[in-house]
Enzyme design. Structure first.
Site, PDB file in Angstrom:
ATOM      1  N   ASP A  65       0.878  -1.170   0.000  1.00  0.00           N
ATOM      2  CA  ASP A  65       0.000   0.000   0.000  1.00  0.00           C
ATOM      3  C   ASP A  65       0.915   1.218   0.000  1.00  0.00           C
ATOM      4  O   ASP A  65       2.097   1.095   0.302  1.00  0.00           O
ATOM      5  CB  ASP A  65      -0.893   0.021   1.254  1.00  0.00           C
ATOM      6  CG  ASP A  65      -2.081   0.975   1.120  1.00  0.00           C
ATOM      7  OD1 ASP A  65      -3.128   0.701   1.715  1.00  0.00           O
ATOM      8  OD2 ASP A  65      -1.950   1.992   0.408  1.00  0.00           O
ATOM      9  N   ILE A  66       0.328   2.353  -0.309  1.00  0.00           N
ATOM     10  CA  ILE A  66       1.170   3.549  -0.365  1.00  0.00           C
ATOM     11  C   ILE A  66       1.337   4.132   1.027  1.00  0.00           C
ATOM     12  O   ILE A  66       2.295   4.827   1.324  1.00  0.00           O
ATOM     13  CB  ILE A  66       0.580   4.581  -1.341  1.00  0.00           C
ATOM     14  CG1 ILE A  66       1.620   5.649  -1.706  1.00  0.00           C
ATOM     15  CG2 ILE A  66      -0.711   5.203  -0.778  1.00  0.00           C
ATOM     16  CD1 ILE A  66       1.349   6.359  -2.995  1.00  0.00           C
ATOM     17  N   ASP A 107       3.988   2.614  -4.528  1.00  0.00           N
ATOM     18  CA  ASP A 107       3.122   3.502  -5.309  1.00  0.00           C
ATOM     19  C   ASP A 107       2.828   2.790  -6.626  1.00  0.00           C
ATOM     20  O   ASP A 107       3.756   2.459  -7.372  1.00  0.00           O
ATOM     21  CB  ASP A 107       3.862   4.827  -5.571  1.00  0.00           C
ATOM     22  CG  ASP A 107       3.039   5.788  -6.424  1.00  0.00           C
ATOM     23  OD1 ASP A 107       3.383   6.983  -6.462  1.00  0.00           O
ATOM     24  OD2 ASP A 107       2.068   5.328  -7.070  1.00  0.00           O
ATOM     25  N   TYR A 140     -14.631   8.928 -12.153  1.00  0.00           N
ATOM     26  CA  TYR A 140     -14.459   7.580 -11.585  1.00  0.00           C
ATOM     27  C   TYR A 140     -15.131   6.541 -12.477  1.00  0.00           C
ATOM     28  O   TYR A 140     -14.535   5.530 -12.852  1.00  0.00           O
ATOM     29  CB  TYR A 140     -15.057   7.563 -10.184  1.00  0.00           C
ATOM     30  CG  TYR A 140     -15.077   6.232  -9.475  1.00  0.00           C
ATOM     31  CD1 TYR A 140     -16.288   5.628  -9.131  1.00  0.00           C
ATOM     32  CD2 TYR A 140     -13.908   5.593  -9.107  1.00  0.00           C
ATOM     33  CE1 TYR A 140     -16.317   4.427  -8.446  1.00  0.00           C
ATOM     34  CE2 TYR A 140     -13.928   4.382  -8.424  1.00  0.00           C
ATOM     35  CZ  TYR A 140     -15.136   3.809  -8.104  1.00  0.00           C
ATOM     36  OH  TYR A 140     -15.171   2.605  -7.434  1.00  0.00           O
ATOM     37  N   LYS A 199     -13.640   3.409 -14.765  1.00  0.00           N
ATOM     38  CA  LYS A 199     -14.063   2.013 -14.575  1.00  0.00           C
ATOM     39  C   LYS A 199     -14.519   1.386 -15.902  1.00  0.00           C
ATOM     40  O   LYS A 199     -14.216   0.231 -16.188  1.00  0.00           O
ATOM     41  CB  LYS A 199     -15.146   1.930 -13.504  1.00  0.00           C
ATOM     42  CG  LYS A 199     -14.633   2.205 -12.097  1.00  0.00           C
ATOM     43  CD  LYS A 199     -13.543   1.219 -11.688  1.00  0.00           C
ATOM     44  CE  LYS A 199     -12.974   1.480 -10.315  1.00  0.00           C
ATOM     45  NZ  LYS A 199     -11.841   0.592  -9.983  1.00  0.00           N
TER      46      LYS A 199
END
Ligand code: AKB
Length: 306
Positions: free
Chosen positions: A22-23, A39, A129, A133
């Site tokens: 995870d970042i 990242d 968004y 997708k």
């Protein structure tokens, strides 16, 4: 979502066989097992980690959700699209065939049939968004066909869980509302009373994700992303469900920009193809979700107060 999928995969395959990244470094404390701060836009680091650990499957869950994406559209495009492309390319170059990627009900737009939205229908989203997708679904289908990969995907409804706070989406209210109810503060709802949306309890979503990934590939007829219905309800209905457990709970409505996004999404989803292809069945209804959320958040709150 990531937290919960990792915990389930660790149970199934053993902690040593699951690599998580995870970042945000703080995540480390929560996990036993191998963790990398990564990242998704750093393709070189992604490739190095994949090779060093002989990765055989990837669950790619990094994304900026609808509400936050409207605030930072360019960053949302980079994370959601360039991030996905990096993962697809690294998977292809390292002969990793099987990959999971999350789509969303956000692929649907204002001109999509709103009730029992079918698997194959109009997909003209008007949010950044949603656009990422739809593009992501097409990109995954392209890699499936062109490079003989096995990329599987679900169009998640709004997800409700107690192990992590919501991440900047339009459906976040359905998690926030439980936290506010337990703090006996009036919940100010950013959607209107009747704004119906498809939602799902996190344990159902985690189970659906793993059941799809473990399903017999020969039985899967969808090359983009599977509709997943969950249950549909309005803010009014979830408030009534909470009142059965916390009679003094109160809610006020102050719709904001998220109302416009919610209005462009379906009221309910038809997931008969998922039921047919890999025998999907949802488990939790609204009152069962409410009972689980309140009891688990109470425990967390008690632990905090002790
Ligand atoms: C959001 O609200 O953006 C997400 C989603 C439905 O994909 N929870």
């Amino acid at each position: 979502m990531g937290t919960e999928v990792v915990l389930e995969l660790q149970k199934m395959f053993g902690i040593g066989n699951i690599i998580c990244s995870d970042i945000h470094r703080p995540l480390v404390e929560k996990f036993d097992g191998k963790f990398y701060a990564l990242d998704v836009l750093d393709k070189v680091a992604l490739c190095k980690i994949t090779r060093e650990n002989n990765i055989t499957q990837i669950y790619h869950l990094a994304a900026i959700l609808s509400a936050n994406a409207e605030k930072t559209p360019h960053l949302a495009w980079r994370i959601n699209m360039d991030g996905l492309l990096n993962v697809l390319e690294v998977a292809k170059d390292n002969k990793i065939k099987k990959l999971f990627w999350p789509s969303s009900i956000a692929v649907f737009g204002p001109d999509t049939p709103k009730n029992q939205t079918p698997q194959n229908t109009i997909m003209n989203p008007n949010t950044i968004y949603g656009i990422t997708k739809v593009a992501g679904e097409k990109l995954c289908a392209y890699y499936n066909e062109k490079f003989d990969m096995d990329i599987r995907s679900l169009r998640y409804p709004g997800l409700i869980g107690y192990k992590s706070l919501p991440g900047g989406g339009t459906t976040d209210y359905a998690v926030d509302i439980y936290h506010k109810a337990l703090k006996s503060t009036t919940f100010i709802c950013p959607l209107s009373t009747k704004s119906m949306l498809p939602m799902m309890f996190m344990p159902d979503a985690v189970r659906a994700t793993i059941e799809l990934m473990e399903a017999d590939g020969n039985k899967l007829s969808v090359n983009t992303s599977y509709n997943l219905a969950g249950i549909s309800f309005t803010p009014e209905e979830i408030a009534l469900s909470i009142k059965k457990f916390i009679p003094d709970f109160s809610i006020k409505y102050s719709p904001d920009f998220r109302e416009t996004i919610a209005e462009s999404w379906p009221n309910s989803i038809d997931d008969s193809v998922a039921q047919e292809d890999w025998k999907w069945e949802v488990a939790y209804n609204l009152d069962e979700i409410t009972k689980e959320m309140i009891s688990h958040l109470k425990i967390d709150q008690h632990e905090v107060n002790v």
